[in-house]
Each structure stands twice: as C-alpha cells, then as structure tokens.
Design an enzyme around this catalytic site. Sequence first.
Site, PDB file in Angstrom:
ATOM      1  N   CYS A 133       6.050  -5.611   3.570  1.00  0.00           N
ATOM      2  CA  CYS A 133       6.455  -4.229   3.818  1.00  0.00           C
ATOM      3  C   CYS A 133       6.504  -3.964   5.318  1.00  0.00           C
ATOM      4  O   CYS A 133       5.454  -3.799   5.961  1.00  0.00           O
ATOM      5  CB  CYS A 133       5.485  -3.270   3.138  1.00  0.00           C
ATOM      6  SG  CYS A 133       5.798  -1.536   3.472  1.00  0.00           S
ATOM      7  N   CYS A 136       5.090  -0.640   6.419  1.00  0.00           N
ATOM      8  CA  CYS A 136       3.626  -0.580   6.351  1.00  0.00           C
ATOM      9  C   CYS A 136       2.987  -1.277   7.552  1.00  0.00           C
ATOM     10  O   CYS A 136       2.001  -0.794   8.106  1.00  0.00           O
ATOM     11  CB  CYS A 136       3.128  -1.254   5.068  1.00  0.00           C
ATOM     12  SG  CYS A 136       3.825  -0.618   3.539  1.00  0.00           S
ATOM     13  N   ASP A 137       3.539  -2.420   7.943  1.00  0.00           N
ATOM     14  CA  ASP A 137       2.869  -3.280   8.914  1.00  0.00           C
ATOM     15  C   ASP A 137       3.641  -3.519  10.206  1.00  0.00           C
ATOM     16  O   ASP A 137       3.138  -4.189  11.115  1.00  0.00           O
ATOM     17  CB  ASP A 137       2.566  -4.645   8.266  1.00  0.00           C
ATOM     18  CG  ASP A 137       1.691  -4.502   7.031  1.00  0.00           C
ATOM     19  OD1 ASP A 137       0.784  -3.653   7.054  1.00  0.00           O
ATOM     20  OD2 ASP A 137       1.917  -5.231   6.047  1.00  0.00           O
TER      21      ASP A 137
END
Length: 306
Positions: A133, A136-137
């Site tokens: 993701c 997300c990261d």
Amino acid sequence: MRYDVMILGSGPAGLGAAVYARRAMLSCLVLEKQPMSGGQIAGTGEVDNYLGFLGLGGFALAQKFREHAEGLEVPFCRAEVTAVEPTADGFVIRGRNGETWETRTVIVATGAKHRLLGVPGEKELTGAGVSYCATCDGAFFRGKEVAVVGGGDAALSEALYLARLARRVHLIHRRDELRGAKHLQEQVFANEHITFIPNTIVTEILGDGKVSGVRLADNASGESRTLSVDGVFVAVGTEPESAFLGDLVQKDAAGYLTADEDGATSVPGLFAAGDVRTKRLRQVITAVSDGANAVASVEAYLAQKK
C-alpha cells in the site's frame, strides 16, 4: 437472536448492503474482520471515479460510507468468520473465538486481499521495506529509491503516487507491455521519476532487517542482476477472501464466488457482493451496487419463504 441477514465484511459492498438492509427494515448484523471499515479503499490515495466525490481520498470516502451506515443504526461486530453452516431454516455463522450467530440469509462481502509475489525475502521483510500500500507507507520512502512490481491499474497508480515522494521509482513488469488503463500509462511514461523495466521478474527481495534491493531475472535471456532499492511495493493483483467457505459454495478457478448481478450463489439464501464474486469490473462503484442488489435478492428470497 436470529437475524434476517448477516453481512460478512465492511468494505464498500458490505456497507452498501447494510444501508439497504436497514432501509428495508431487515434485522441485520455486520461482521468485520479488520479494525477499520472500508476494505481496500481505505488505503487508496485519491478516488476520482466514484460518482459525486471527485478526488476524495479513499480513507475519507470509507469514513463517509461507515458514517452513513452508523446513521441508520447498523449494528457492527468485530469478528473473524471461520465457517458458514446451512441449517433447516437458515445458517449458523461461526467465529474464530468460538462465537456463533444464527441468520436466515447471508451476504458474503469479504472482498479480496493482496496477492503475494511468493519469493524469498518477501515475508521476512514485510513491514521492513516490503509494502502492499503506497498511500499507507509511501511517506517512509521520501527521497529514496523504490520498486513497484506489477503492470495493472493498481501498480501504475502506486508508481504515480510514489513518484511524488521517492527520488526514483522502478516499475517492474513481467510482460513487455503494461496492462493498466491507457490514461495511467500515459502518465507513467511522461513522469521523469519513473523507470519502466519490462520483461522482468523479481526472484528475491534482499536485505538484512530492512530491504536493500531486489534480484531480477530477464524473461527473455534469463540474465540475473541486482537492483538497489530501499522499498518494494507489490501490486500484482488480488485473491478473494473466500477460503473460510470451504466447499460449501461454487467458486471459479481463482476462488471467486460464482454469482451474477443478483448476487445469488449456488447455495439458496447465500449471496455474494463486491470483489469476492465473479465479475468483470472490481471497483468501488460496482461493489456498492452489488451490496444493494444482494439485499434486493435477500428480500425476494425471504418473501418466498413466508
């Protein structure tokens, strides 16, 4: 208590079903495995193809879906389902911690999960440079060098998002041409921070405690080389969250539940909605529609049982 319908999953399909179930005055319960509703969309950067919400972030859209359901007083329960068992007048749902629920019908909206590369180093370095993701990261790799593996819409979107943060994005695909939407391809090839590496597979993810590179193999020559990167973002598709159903219901070769637009599966009273079912297009808008269709089918099914 025996519910009219139990909805397994709280992604767009499950939440769409929940809203329609409450509006139909059906007693329902949503079981959600994850601590946050929204499914895969919760980890999506921007959603530009959901009608009426141009450019809204995936997490924000997921919140709106959940708020809509909560506004109609949809009940939720955090639980992982391990089995669905037919009974004489419905189903028994069994949870990981020994919970049981009784229901007249079931809507399976458990979605799909990210497919793994299945190469050495992937599991060991997940969370230490291996991610599924970008939204997300991605912030952890600002100014660094990363690889994105895949050639579909998801991979191209990940690469474009990371190109705003990373110094260099290497887009690695096993074929000579990308499979993603043409407008995404145009953006990728126009972006000076993205390098496309075709006809290449990742055979190993390298690193001691954190990612330091990937080992690549050329599909044509078989030649192997090492590419130094700080992170690897895997975007090679998804697989359905349907294993818990075992052989109860008919599935296709990939494990997706065989069901048409009405959501009806091979088991009477058991319906499928969203990414877990066989379908051509897996998008937020089709998932929400699936949830609505499944509830309409539930209503028709229950009416016949009276």
